[in-house]
Design a protein around this motif. Structure first.
Motif, PDB file in Angstrom:
ATOM      1  N   GLY A 118       0.806  -1.212   0.000  1.00  0.00           N
ATOM      2  CA  GLY A 118       0.000   0.000   0.000  1.00  0.00           C
ATOM      3  C   GLY A 118       0.841   1.265   0.000  1.00  0.00           C
ATOM      4  O   GLY A 118       1.971   1.278   0.507  1.00  0.00           O
ATOM      5  N   PRO A 119       0.333   2.331  -0.589  1.00  0.00           N
ATOM      6  CA  PRO A 119       1.053   3.611  -0.582  1.00  0.00           C
ATOM      7  C   PRO A 119       1.408   4.023   0.843  1.00  0.00           C
ATOM      8  O   PRO A 119       0.601   3.899   1.764  1.00  0.00           O
ATOM      9  CB  PRO A 119       0.042   4.579  -1.213  1.00  0.00           C
ATOM     10  N   ASP A 120       2.642   4.480   1.009  1.00  0.00           N
ATOM     11  CA  ASP A 120       3.147   4.929   2.307  1.00  0.00           C
ATOM     12  C   ASP A 120       3.287   3.791   3.310  1.00  0.00           C
ATOM     13  O   ASP A 120       3.482   4.029   4.500  1.00  0.00           O
ATOM     14  CB  ASP A 120       2.243   6.025   2.901  1.00  0.00           C
ATOM     15  N   GLY A 121       3.197   2.535   2.824  1.00  0.00           N
ATOM     16  CA  GLY A 121       3.383   1.380   3.692  1.00  0.00           C
ATOM     17  C   GLY A 121       4.852   0.995   3.786  1.00  0.00           C
ATOM     18  O   GLY A 121       5.737   1.735   3.351  1.00  0.00           O
ATOM     19  N   PRO A 122       5.138  -0.200   4.349  1.00  0.00           N
ATOM     20  CA  PRO A 122       6.526  -0.611   4.546  1.00  0.00           C
ATOM     21  C   PRO A 122       7.294  -0.813   3.246  1.00  0.00           C
ATOM     22  O   PRO A 122       8.525  -0.767   3.239  1.00  0.00           O
ATOM     23  CB  PRO A 122       6.396  -1.932   5.319  1.00  0.00           C
ATOM     24  N   HIS A 123       6.588  -1.046   2.165  1.00  0.00           N
ATOM     25  CA  HIS A 123       7.245  -1.248   0.868  1.00  0.00           C
ATOM     26  C   HIS A 123       6.543  -0.407  -0.195  1.00  0.00           C
ATOM     27  O   HIS A 123       6.016  -0.931  -1.173  1.00  0.00           O
ATOM     28  CB  HIS A 123       7.227  -2.722   0.473  1.00  0.00           C
ATOM     29  N   ASP A 124       6.553   0.886  -0.006  1.00  0.00           N
ATOM     30  CA  ASP A 124       5.899   1.796  -0.944  1.00  0.00           C
ATOM     31  C   ASP A 124       6.700   1.834  -2.242  1.00  0.00           C
ATOM     32  O   ASP A 124       7.850   2.274  -2.267  1.00  0.00           O
ATOM     33  CB  ASP A 124       5.816   3.187  -0.325  1.00  0.00           C
ATOM     34  N   LEU A 149      -7.891  -4.876  -3.520  1.00  0.00           N
ATOM     35  CA  LEU A 149      -8.398  -4.109  -4.655  1.00  0.00           C
ATOM     36  C   LEU A 149      -8.370  -2.612  -4.353  1.00  0.00           C
ATOM     37  O   LEU A 149      -8.032  -1.797  -5.223  1.00  0.00           O
ATOM     38  CB  LEU A 149      -9.821  -4.547  -4.988  1.00  0.00           C
ATOM     39  N   ARG A 150      -8.702  -2.241  -3.134  1.00  0.00           N
ATOM     40  CA  ARG A 150      -8.649  -0.822  -2.760  1.00  0.00           C
ATOM     41  C   ARG A 150      -7.206  -0.323  -2.735  1.00  0.00           C
ATOM     42  O   ARG A 150      -6.925   0.820  -3.109  1.00  0.00           O
ATOM     43  CB  ARG A 150      -9.308  -0.631  -1.388  1.00  0.00           C
ATOM     44  N   ASP A 191     -20.873 -12.130 -11.770  1.00  0.00           N
ATOM     45  CA  ASP A 191     -21.519 -10.889 -11.340  1.00  0.00           C
ATOM     46  C   ASP A 191     -20.989 -10.417  -9.989  1.00  0.00           C
ATOM     47  O   ASP A 191     -20.860  -9.213  -9.740  1.00  0.00           O
ATOM     48  CB  ASP A 191     -23.036 -11.073 -11.264  1.00  0.00           C
ATOM     49  N   ASP A 192     -20.669 -11.375  -9.116  1.00  0.00           N
ATOM     50  CA  ASP A 192     -20.123 -11.017  -7.806  1.00  0.00           C
ATOM     51  C   ASP A 192     -18.734 -10.406  -7.946  1.00  0.00           C
ATOM     52  O   ASP A 192     -18.390  -9.462  -7.218  1.00  0.00           O
ATOM     53  CB  ASP A 192     -20.058 -12.255  -6.911  1.00  0.00           C
ATOM     54  N   LEU A 193     -17.936 -10.911  -8.870  1.00  0.00           N
ATOM     55  CA  LEU A 193     -16.606 -10.348  -9.086  1.00  0.00           C
ATOM     56  C   LEU A 193     -16.704  -8.912  -9.575  1.00  0.00           C
ATOM     57  O   LEU A 193     -16.001  -8.024  -9.076  1.00  0.00           O
ATOM     58  CB  LEU A 193     -15.832 -11.197 -10.099  1.00  0.00           C
ATOM     59  N   ARG A 194     -17.579  -8.660 -10.528  1.00  0.00           N
ATOM     60  CA  ARG A 194     -17.752  -7.287 -11.017  1.00  0.00           C
ATOM     61  C   ARG A 194     -18.172  -6.350  -9.886  1.00  0.00           C
ATOM     62  O   ARG A 194     -17.671  -5.230  -9.774  1.00  0.00           O
ATOM     63  CB  ARG A 194     -18.810  -7.243 -12.124  1.00  0.00           C
ATOM     64  N   GLU A 195     -19.057  -6.829  -9.032  1.00  0.00           N
ATOM     65  CA  GLU A 195     -19.533  -5.989  -7.928  1.00  0.00           C
ATOM     66  C   GLU A 195     -18.393  -5.638  -6.978  1.00  0.00           C
ATOM     67  O   GLU A 195     -18.257  -4.483  -6.559  1.00  0.00           O
ATOM     68  CB  GLU A 195     -20.644  -6.715  -7.169  1.00  0.00           C
ATOM     69  N   VAL A 196     -17.562  -6.618  -6.630  1.00  0.00           N
ATOM     70  CA  VAL A 196     -16.444  -6.371  -5.716  1.00  0.00           C
ATOM     71  C   VAL A 196     -15.465  -5.378  -6.324  1.00  0.00           C
ATOM     72  O   VAL A 196     -14.965  -4.471  -5.647  1.00  0.00           O
ATOM     73  CB  VAL A 196     -15.733  -7.706  -5.377  1.00  0.00           C
ATOM     74  N   VAL A 197     -15.186  -5.537  -7.625  1.00  0.00           N
ATOM     75  CA  VAL A 197     -14.257  -4.644  -8.306  1.00  0.00           C
ATOM     76  C   VAL A 197     -14.817  -3.225  -8.380  1.00  0.00           C
ATOM     77  O   VAL A 197     -14.104  -2.239  -8.127  1.00  0.00           O
ATOM     78  CB  VAL A 197     -13.940  -5.193  -9.713  1.00  0.00           C
ATOM     79  N   GLU A 198     -16.071  -3.096  -8.718  1.00  0.00           N
ATOM     80  CA  GLU A 198     -16.682  -1.765  -8.816  1.00  0.00           C
ATOM     81  C   GLU A 198     -16.761  -1.088  -7.454  1.00  0.00           C
ATOM     82  O   GLU A 198     -16.557   0.125  -7.337  1.00  0.00           O
ATOM     83  CB  GLU A 198     -18.062  -1.892  -9.460  1.00  0.00           C
ATOM     84  N   GLN A 199     -17.031  -1.847  -6.403  1.00  0.00           N
ATOM     85  CA  GLN A 199     -17.087  -1.265  -5.058  1.00  0.00           C
ATOM     86  C   GLN A 199     -15.722  -0.757  -4.598  1.00  0.00           C
ATOM     87  O   GLN A 199     -15.645   0.118  -3.735  1.00  0.00           O
ATOM     88  CB  GLN A 199     -17.631  -2.291  -4.070  1.00  0.00           C
ATOM     89  N   ALA A 200     -14.654  -1.301  -5.184  1.00  0.00           N
ATOM     90  CA  ALA A 200     -13.300  -0.861  -4.836  1.00  0.00           C
ATOM     91  C   ALA A 200     -12.897   0.411  -5.577  1.00  0.00           C
ATOM     92  O   ALA A 200     -11.783   0.909  -5.376  1.00  0.00           O
ATOM     93  CB  ALA A 200     -12.303  -1.969  -5.123  1.00  0.00           C
ATOM     94  N   GLY A 201     -13.777   0.928  -6.439  1.00  0.00           N
ATOM     95  CA  GLY A 201     -13.499   2.197  -7.100  1.00  0.00           C
ATOM     96  C   GLY A 201     -13.063   2.091  -8.540  1.00  0.00           C
ATOM     97  O   GLY A 201     -12.403   2.998  -9.052  1.00  0.00           O
ATOM     98  N   PHE A 202     -13.453   1.009  -9.220  1.00  0.00           N
ATOM     99  CA  PHE A 202     -13.098   0.833 -10.623  1.00  0.00           C
ATOM    100  C   PHE A 202     -14.338   0.793 -11.509  1.00  0.00           C
ATOM    101  O   PHE A 202     -15.392   0.323 -11.091  1.00  0.00           O
ATOM    102  CB  PHE A 202     -12.319  -0.477 -10.825  1.00  0.00           C
ATOM    103  N   VAL A 230     -10.801   0.874 -15.279  1.00  0.00           N
ATOM    104  CA  VAL A 230     -10.216   2.212 -15.132  1.00  0.00           C
ATOM    105  C   VAL A 230     -10.496   2.680 -13.707  1.00  0.00           C
ATOM    106  O   VAL A 230     -11.605   2.505 -13.175  1.00  0.00           O
ATOM    107  CB  VAL A 230     -10.815   3.203 -16.152  1.00  0.00           C
ATOM    108  N   ARG A 231      -9.494   3.274 -13.086  1.00  0.00           N
ATOM    109  CA  ARG A 231      -9.635   3.819 -11.730  1.00  0.00           C
ATOM    110  C   ARG A 231     -10.580   5.013 -11.749  1.00  0.00           C
ATOM    111  O   ARG A 231     -10.397   5.957 -12.530  1.00  0.00           O
ATOM    112  CB  ARG A 231      -8.272   4.260 -11.197  1.00  0.00           C
TER     113      ARG A 231
END
Length: 233
Positions: A118-124, A149-150, A191-202, A230-231
């Motif tokens: 993750g950004p600003d994490g131990p391995h940014d 995903l987030r 359909d569940d995969l698309r939902e999870v991806v879209e909920q993460a901001g894509f 796309v983000r």
């Protein structure tokens, strides 16, 4: 990449064990043992090649791309390097990273856990114009996949691209045999995969699927889902 998901789905009923970091080290050890037999088992990667080509067509020259769960670096990291991109690959398997460095010397490879990026994490590792995650998130328990995903969303620049592939199956971190080793895998129905991806901001801009069975393993064919995203924000 085939994981024998059809059989796993029937056995598990969609319920799996809760994952830990220790389990992921076990996953890495399995792929250390598999080594370059992985590419022998999966020589035909039509969907993966096509998804990387989408990235190549859509990105400006010299763009920075993260190959998340890069494996041996074939074909994706090599494909992206050959297109003139700056490529960073990460994988938890020590052997896979060694092979990737040998096969694709034009990229940078790191042995890291996905959860630590993750950004600003131990391995940014900085920000990227695109991220490719081909069959890597299925190695996580479902409870971690939305979090990762987030994290991918946050690693991308605004409007950045995300190419994702998973196997369609209703399983959660279920143990299956894989090329003589045991690994844990998760999956979603389409359909569940698309939902999870879209909920993460894509935003999903393209979707495709391929029926695939490995070359040297006697398991039923499975359905591989590819989402080009796309983000948002």
């Amino acid at each position: 990449m085939s994981k024998g998901f059809v059989a796993a789905e029937c056995e598990s009923g969609g319920v799996g064990a809760e994952g830990t970091r220790l389990d992921r080290e076990g996953q890495a050890e399995a792929f250390d043992a598999i080594g370059d037999r992985y590419d022998e088992a999966f020589p035909y990667k039509k969907g993966q090649l096509a998804a990387a080509e989408w990235l190549i067509r859509s990105l400006a020259g010299g763009s920075r791309v993260l190959d998340l769960g890069c494996g041996t670096g074939l074909p994706t990291a090599r494909q992206l390097v050959d297109a003139g991109f700056e490529v960073v690959g990460v994988d938890l398997s020590r052997r896979m990273v060694e092979l990737a460095r040998e096969y694709v010397p034009g990229a940078t490879f790191r042995r890291l856990d996905i959860a630590d990026l993750g950004p600003d994490g131990p391995h940014d590792l900085g920000r990227f114009d695109a991220v490719a995650a081909f069959f890597s998130l299925l190695m996580l328990p479902r409870g971690e996949i939305p979090v990762v995903l987030r994290m991918v969303h946050d690693l991308l620049v605004p409007g950045g691209l995300f190419a994702l592939s998973m196997v369609e199956a209703d399983v959660d971190y279920f143990t299956i045999p894989f090329l003589g080793n045991a690994i844990r895998v998760s999956g979603y129905l389409r359909d569940d995969l698309r939902e999870v991806v879209e909920q993460a901001g894509f935003a999903v801009v393209e979707e495709s699927s391929y029926t695939y069975a490995p070359e040297i393993s006697d398991v039923p064919p499975e359905e591989q889902i590819f989402l080009n995203c796309v983000r948002r924000g």
